[in-house]
Scaffold this motif. Structure first.
Motif, PDB file in Angstrom:
ATOM      1  N   THR A 192       2.506   1.586  -3.484  1.00 31.61           N
ATOM      2  CA  THR A 192       1.540   2.020  -4.490  1.00 31.61           C
ATOM      3  C   THR A 192       1.216   3.498  -4.339  1.00 31.61           C
ATOM      4  N   THR A 193       0.987   3.941  -3.108  1.00 33.63           N
ATOM      5  CA  THR A 193       0.683   5.353  -2.858  1.00 33.63           C
ATOM      6  C   THR A 193       1.868   6.238  -3.234  1.00 33.63           C
ATOM      7  N   SER A 194       3.073   5.821  -2.890  1.00 30.85           N
ATOM      8  CA  SER A 194       4.267   6.596  -3.237  1.00 30.85           C
ATOM      9  C   SER A 194       4.433   6.707  -4.748  1.00 30.85           C
ATOM     10  N   TYR A 243      -0.858  16.613  -6.690  1.00 30.66           N
ATOM     11  CA  TYR A 243      -1.635  16.352  -5.480  1.00 30.66           C
ATOM     12  C   TYR A 243      -0.861  16.744  -4.217  1.00 30.66           C
ATOM     13  N   ASN A 251       1.824  11.745 -10.071  1.00 36.12           N
ATOM     14  CA  ASN A 251       0.854  12.847  -9.991  1.00 36.12           C
ATOM     15  C   ASN A 251       1.264  13.816  -8.882  1.00 36.12           C
ATOM     16  N   ASP A 252       2.389  14.495  -9.072  1.00 32.82           N
ATOM     17  CA  ASP A 252       2.933  15.338  -8.013  1.00 32.82           C
ATOM     18  C   ASP A 252       2.075  16.559  -7.695  1.00 32.82           C
ATOM     19  N   PHE A 266       2.067   6.501  -7.010  1.00 31.27           N
ATOM     20  CA  PHE A 266       1.006   7.367  -7.524  1.00 31.27           C
ATOM     21  C   PHE A 266       1.359   8.841  -7.322  1.00 31.27           C
ATOM     22  N   LEU A 267       1.881   9.189  -6.140  1.00 29.77           N
ATOM     23  CA  LEU A 267       2.220  10.586  -5.857  1.00 29.77           C
ATOM     24  C   LEU A 267       3.454  11.047  -6.633  1.00 29.77           C
ATOM     25  N   LEU A 287       0.826  -1.208   0.000  1.00 28.68           N
ATOM     26  CA  LEU A 287       0.000   0.000   0.000  1.00 28.68           C
ATOM     27  C   LEU A 287       0.859   1.257   0.000  1.00 28.68           C
ATOM     28  N   VAL A 288       1.899   1.287   0.806  1.00 27.47           N
ATOM     29  CA  VAL A 288       2.809   2.439   0.846  1.00 27.47           C
ATOM     30  C   VAL A 288       3.521   2.597  -0.493  1.00 27.47           C
TER      31      VAL A 288
END
Length: 114
Positions: free
Chosen positions: A26-28, A37, A34-35, A30-31, A23-24
């Motif tokens: 995947t979230t990293s 966000y 898509n910076d 994604f960010l 999860l960490v």
């Protein structure tokens, strides 16, 4: 018997750790992709200030960095700039900034106001 129960508990604990790590990651990822966000969360302090201007018509590689940030963000037509911020325009890039004083500033390629 107690040894088997311990193995089952470790298996469950390891599974939770693996799911949390995925999860960490995947979230990293994604960010990183898509910076924009990150703008909302990392720079809440500038929202208490009045903007000094707005970026208009960015072409190609135009980036913005808040005064307190190490990260350069891609910009769009309505990006607000604040006192102490930096604007970067890459090769073959340009943008205009409409200041609150009514002046129109044009940034040309490879110019950085830091």
């Amino acid at each position: 018997m107690k040894h088997n129960q311990l193995d089952k508990n470790l298996g469950t604990f390891e599974g939770i750790i693996i799911v949390l790590a995925a999860l960490v990651a995947t979230t990293s990822g994604f960010l990183l992709i898509n910076d924009h966000y990150l703008n909302r969360f990392l720079n809440q302090s500038v929202r208490n200030q009045l903007p000094m201007g707005t970026i208009i018509d960015p072409v190609d590689d135009v980036r913005h960095r808040y005064k307190s940030s190490f990260i350069w963000y891609s910009v769009d037509d309505s990006t607000k700039i604040y006192e102490g911020d930096s604007i970067f325009t890459g090769a073959n890039s340009k943008t205009d900034v409409n200041s609150i004083a009514g002046c129109l500033l044009t940034y040309i390629p490879t110019l950085c106001w830091c």
